[in-house]
Write a protein that holds these residues in place. Structure first.
Motif, PDB file in Angstrom:
ATOM      1  N   ARG A 103       0.844  -1.203   0.000  1.00  0.00           N
ATOM      2  CA  ARG A 103       0.000   0.000   0.000  1.00  0.00           C
ATOM      3  C   ARG A 103       0.878   1.251   0.000  1.00  0.00           C
ATOM      4  N   PHE A 151      -0.987  -1.964  -6.131  1.00  0.00           N
ATOM      5  CA  PHE A 151      -2.248  -2.270  -5.465  1.00  0.00           C
ATOM      6  C   PHE A 151      -2.695  -3.691  -5.792  1.00  0.00           C
ATOM      7  N   SER A 168       2.406   1.712  -3.342  1.00  0.00           N
ATOM      8  CA  SER A 168       1.382   2.188  -4.283  1.00  0.00           C
ATOM      9  C   SER A 168       1.127   3.677  -4.106  1.00  0.00           C
ATOM     10  N   GLY A 220      -5.451   3.093  -0.020  1.00  0.00           N
ATOM     11  CA  GLY A 220      -4.448   3.129  -1.085  1.00  0.00           C
ATOM     12  C   GLY A 220      -5.077   3.168  -2.459  1.00  0.00           C
ATOM     13  N   ARG A 221      -6.121   2.364  -2.668  1.00  0.00           N
ATOM     14  CA  ARG A 221      -6.775   2.346  -3.974  1.00  0.00           C
ATOM     15  C   ARG A 221      -7.537   3.652  -4.206  1.00  0.00           C
TER      16      ARG A 221
END
Length: 502
Positions: free
Chosen positions: A135, A154, A138, A169-170
């Motif tokens: 994470r 990710f 990313s 994170g996404r």
């Protein structure tokens, strides 16, 4: 038992992670630092100490506390040296890359990104701690505008743990990728990406507060583009890293409500610096606000600034790629140089160069043959300051980089060795004093001319070289180095006198 009285004596690193991650998501960064520091100070387990130090570093990054980041970085670097677990090595380098990018040290950033990717790709650990390391990598890629790499990291995060699609994170990676499309003139592509993100949002109870902040921003940004979403989520996170997102969302709300003037006032807030959503984003929202007021000439000027900012970012990141390639080429050259001395007992493990034992044999053979040679003692200037300021991991990177520069600056048949610490030795067979001076000037120019600001900001890197001829009566390397060592210290003293006079 209250959390402030939590007994860490019998905790495992897994227990620590669960606790620190919860504090990171739900409480202020100062609280994270307090809890993590107590774990690090109370524990004798290198794994627990290294992990706690990394939470301290992450909390300081969230606070944007530059002195705190620097101190935490050095401590985390030392801790991970004592516990070279792949997850911790990868996570440390992901955080260090993030910090280096924010401070403008792009070369250091590139080195840390490569190390993070290699460590995490080799890691076999699964679970939330492993996912957290991916994470952080990313997020670092996303902040830098490397959106494909952020998505790939990710995907790796999803592969090692049952992570929610609504993970923080996404959310950040997808929103940054979407608004980057708008910055490049693809407003429709941006709107499509934001709409896709906002489909089927789960109940708020399933979202952590930071994810809600980013989803709120995505919804308001979409509305400012003329596509009302109707989504409003409660809750906020009072952190410097999220204040800018909240202010940008507020500006978008005002634009949608027809209040462009107040939107411009929000964008002038000192917390809006372009550090979170990208430097181009406040400029693009400013353009939207000006357009809503009919101030089209000013809006066009703002759009031009967006384009200029994107070009500037590209110009800043291009050297990062070139430096990474350059570092790889130096490493390859160094590898080929060291390949002649493949015996591990003859090789320095950090740089791959011949060590003092190999140097001893080389000098002894020259003396036995009666060969003329020049011996150079090389010492990095101010290396202790680099170690004290940036930690031993960065110090090691500097030594490796210098070794590569030296290897490409000498002749075929010369010997380059690491004597120890920040000292190197060069032996030039069949060389005159003039030859040595010429090679010394080439080395000095190559070392001082390298772009060290991307690795160690505000600390100049230079080298002092002392030369002495190899004398027939020498019986060992100590004799050979004595005169060169004395010559090197005379160079250092002369340099200090010049600096003092200046």
């Amino acid at each position: 038992m209250p959390s402030s009285q939590h007994d860490t004596s019998f905790s495992t690193w897994q227990d620590d992670f669960v606790r620190l991650r919860a504090v990171m998501l739900e409480e202020p960064p100062h609280r994270v630092i307090d809890v993590a520091e107590r774990i690090a100070e109370a524990s004798t387990d290198p794994m627990r100490v290294a992990q706690a130090r990394q939470f301290v570093l992450a909390a300081n990054i969230n606070l944007r506390d530059r002195p705190g980041i620097r101190a935490a970085l050095a401590r985390a670097s030392d801790a991970v040296e004592n516990c070279p677990d792949l997850r911790l090595v990868g996570n440390f380098n992901a955080l260090a890359a993030w910090s280096a990018y924010q401070s403008g040290s792009l070369k250091n950033c590139g080195t840390h990104l490569i190390k993070a990717e290699r460590a995490l790709s080799t890691m076999t650990e699964r679970g939330e701690p492993a996912a957290n390391a991916w994470r952080n990598l990313s997020l670092t890629y996303s902040i830098m505008g490397y959106h494909q790499e952020a998505e790939a990291a990710f995907t790796q995060m999803m592969a090692v743990s049952n992570v929610s699609l609504w993970d923080l994170g996404r959310m950040q990676a997808v929103v940054r990728c979407a608004i980057a499309l708008d910055h490049r003139g693809d407003a429709d592509g941006c709107a499509t990406a934001l709409r896709d993100l906002l489909v089927d949002i789960p109940d708020e109870s399933e979202l952590d507060p930071p994810s809600r902040e980013w989803l709120n921003f995505a919804a308001r940004r979409l509305t400012a583009l003329g596509h009302p979403s109707g989504i409003r989520l409660s809750g906020s996170v009072d952190l410097p890293v999220f204040r800018e997102v909240r202010l940008l969302a507020q500006a978008c709300d005002l634009i949608s409500a027809g209040d462009g003037e107040d939107a411009l006032k929000v964008l002038d807030h000192p917390d809006v610096q372009g550090n979170v959503a990208g430097a181009a984003e406040p400029l693009r929202i400013r353009s939207l606000a000006l357009s809503s007021l009919g101030r089209y000439a000013e809006a066009l000027a703002a759009e031009r600034q967006v384009i200029a900012n994107i070009s500037d970012q590209s110009d800043r990141l291009r050297p990062l790629l070139l430096d990474s390639v350059g570092a790889l080429l130096d490493h390859e050259h160094l590898r080929k140089t060291a390949a002649r001395y493949a015996d591990a007992a003859m090789t320095d493990p950090l740089t791959g160069l011949p060590n003092r034992r190999r140097l001893e044999r080389f000098v002894r053979d020259l003396v036995a043959r009666g060969s003329d040679a020049m011996v150079g003692m090389l010492d990095l200037d101010g290396f202790k300051t680099i170690n004290d300021t940036y930690g031993h991991a960065t110090g090691d990177q500097v030594l490796q980089r210098v070794a590569g520069i030296l290897a490409r600056s000498i002749r075929i048949g010369d010997l380059l060795a690491r004597s120890g610490g920040d000292e190197f030795v060069v032996v030039l067979p069949e060389a005159t004093v003039a030859d040595a001076d010429g090679i010394g000037a080439r080395i000095n120019e190559a070392v001082t001319g390298d772009d060290w600001q991307r690795m160690v900001i505000d600390i100049p890197v230079s080298i002092s070289i002392g030369w002495a001829p190899l004398k027939p009566g020498f019986v060992g390397v100590a004799d050979a180095l004595h005169d060169a060592d004395q010559a090197m210290y005379r160079v250092k003293r002369s340099r200090r006198k010049r600096l003092n006079r200046a």
